[in-house]
Design an enzyme around this catalytic site. Structure first.
Site, PDB file in Angstrom:
ATOM      1  N   ASP A  43       0.812  -1.207   0.000  1.00 21.13           N
ATOM      2  CA  ASP A  43       0.000   0.000   0.000  1.00 21.13           C
ATOM      3  C   ASP A  43       0.852   1.266   0.000  1.00 21.13           C
ATOM      4  O   ASP A  43       0.492   2.267  -0.630  1.00 21.13           O
ATOM      5  CB  ASP A  43      -0.921   0.005   1.223  1.00 21.13           C
ATOM      6  N   ASN A 113      -4.578   9.130   1.816  1.00 20.90           N
ATOM      7  CA  ASN A 113      -5.166   8.448   2.967  1.00 20.90           C
ATOM      8  C   ASN A 113      -5.644   9.421   4.034  1.00 20.90           C
ATOM      9  O   ASN A 113      -6.830   9.501   4.329  1.00 20.90           O
ATOM     10  CB  ASN A 113      -4.167   7.461   3.588  1.00 20.90           C
ATOM     11  N   ALA A 151     -11.045   6.422   1.373  1.00 19.13           N
ATOM     12  CA  ALA A 151     -10.046   5.428   0.966  1.00 19.13           C
ATOM     13  C   ALA A 151      -9.062   5.134   2.085  1.00 19.13           C
ATOM     14  O   ALA A 151      -8.554   4.018   2.208  1.00 19.13           O
ATOM     15  CB  ALA A 151      -9.295   5.912  -0.272  1.00 19.13           C
TER      16      ALA A 151
END
Length: 253
Positions: A43, A113, A151
């Protein structure tokens, strides 16, 4: 349909090996000439890829060659073209952060994020929180606080006991990290268009750092955060494994 693919990989040996194998099978195009970018890593690398390629109107398809892989698809080699054809697309907007540090420097950054404020020393942070110019919390004594996109809601926000937000939800999560006062305050859900401002109290005694994804600014005096609708990151997911499904799945484990 033949697609021009740009393969990007993290520095991890497993990711580099995957890139070499895929390039040998499918070729490799420059990112600015590709129809799709395939990101190989975890990620963290996916976030880095999205930041680096945000000026390109090219979707990014991630395959997990890292650790977490919430934003990634499973790794396989032989059926990539078919998977790209079948993939669904999610579009996410980042947060923009504007902050002033103690030396008077203004800093701007984007976060896919979350934007986090974290104590920078042994003393707890003391923050004043305003939303759209109105002070909503005069004093939050805590290890930190963050504003998360949908997200990013399953990342640091979720670890700090913040809510999981569905993709497409027109809200942001404001979450406290280890709040001491008010002791039971866990945060708030805010309209996506809200302007959130944190002012640090006693910055010399209680230094605070701000972090937008991987970019950090030390000794901030204030931080303003808002969604940036002019930027849309395009992410591809295999059918049944999109962000919407993953967000739902996380709530039933």
């Amino acid at each position: 349909m033949t697609r021009r693919i740009a393969f990007l990989a993290s520095s991890a040996p497993m990711a580099q090996a995957a890139r070499a194998a895929l390039m040998a099978r499918y070729g490799d195009a420059p990112a600015d000439a590709a129809d799709v970018i395939v990101a190989l890593g975890g990620d963290g690398f996916m976030l880095s890829t999205l930041h680096v390629t945000q000026g390109l109107d090219v979707p990014v398809y991630g395959m997990n060659r890292g650790t977490v892989g919430f934003l990634m698809n499973e790794y396989t080699e032989g059926d990539l073209m078919e998977r790209l054809e079948a993939a669904g697309e999610e579009v996410i907007n980042p947060l923009s952060m504007r902050a002033e540090s103690a030396d008077g420097t203004l800093h701007n950054a984007l976060a896919i994020n979350e934007v986090s404020l974290l104590r920078g020393g042994p003393q707890a942070a003391q923050l004043r929180i305003s939303v759209d110019g109105l002070v909503r919390l005069e004093e939050l004594v805590c290890d930190g606080a963050l504003v998360s996109t949908p997200a990013g809601s399953t990342a640091y926000n979720y670890s700090a006991h913040g809510p999981i937000l569905p993709i497409g939800a027109e809200v942001l999560a404001l979450t406290a990290v280890a709040a001491f006062r008010p002791r039971r305050w866990r945060g708030a859900l805010l309209p996506k268009g809200a302007l959130v401002r944190f002012d640090t109290c006693e910055p010399e005694k209680r230094p605070v750092m701000a972090v937008a994804d991987a970019r950090s600014v030390d000794n901030v005096l204030w931080v303003e955060i808002r969604s940036e609708p002019s930027i849309g990151h395009r992410i591809l997911f295999d059918p049944g494994h999109g962000l919407e499904e993953r967000l739902l799945r996380e709530q039933f484990v």
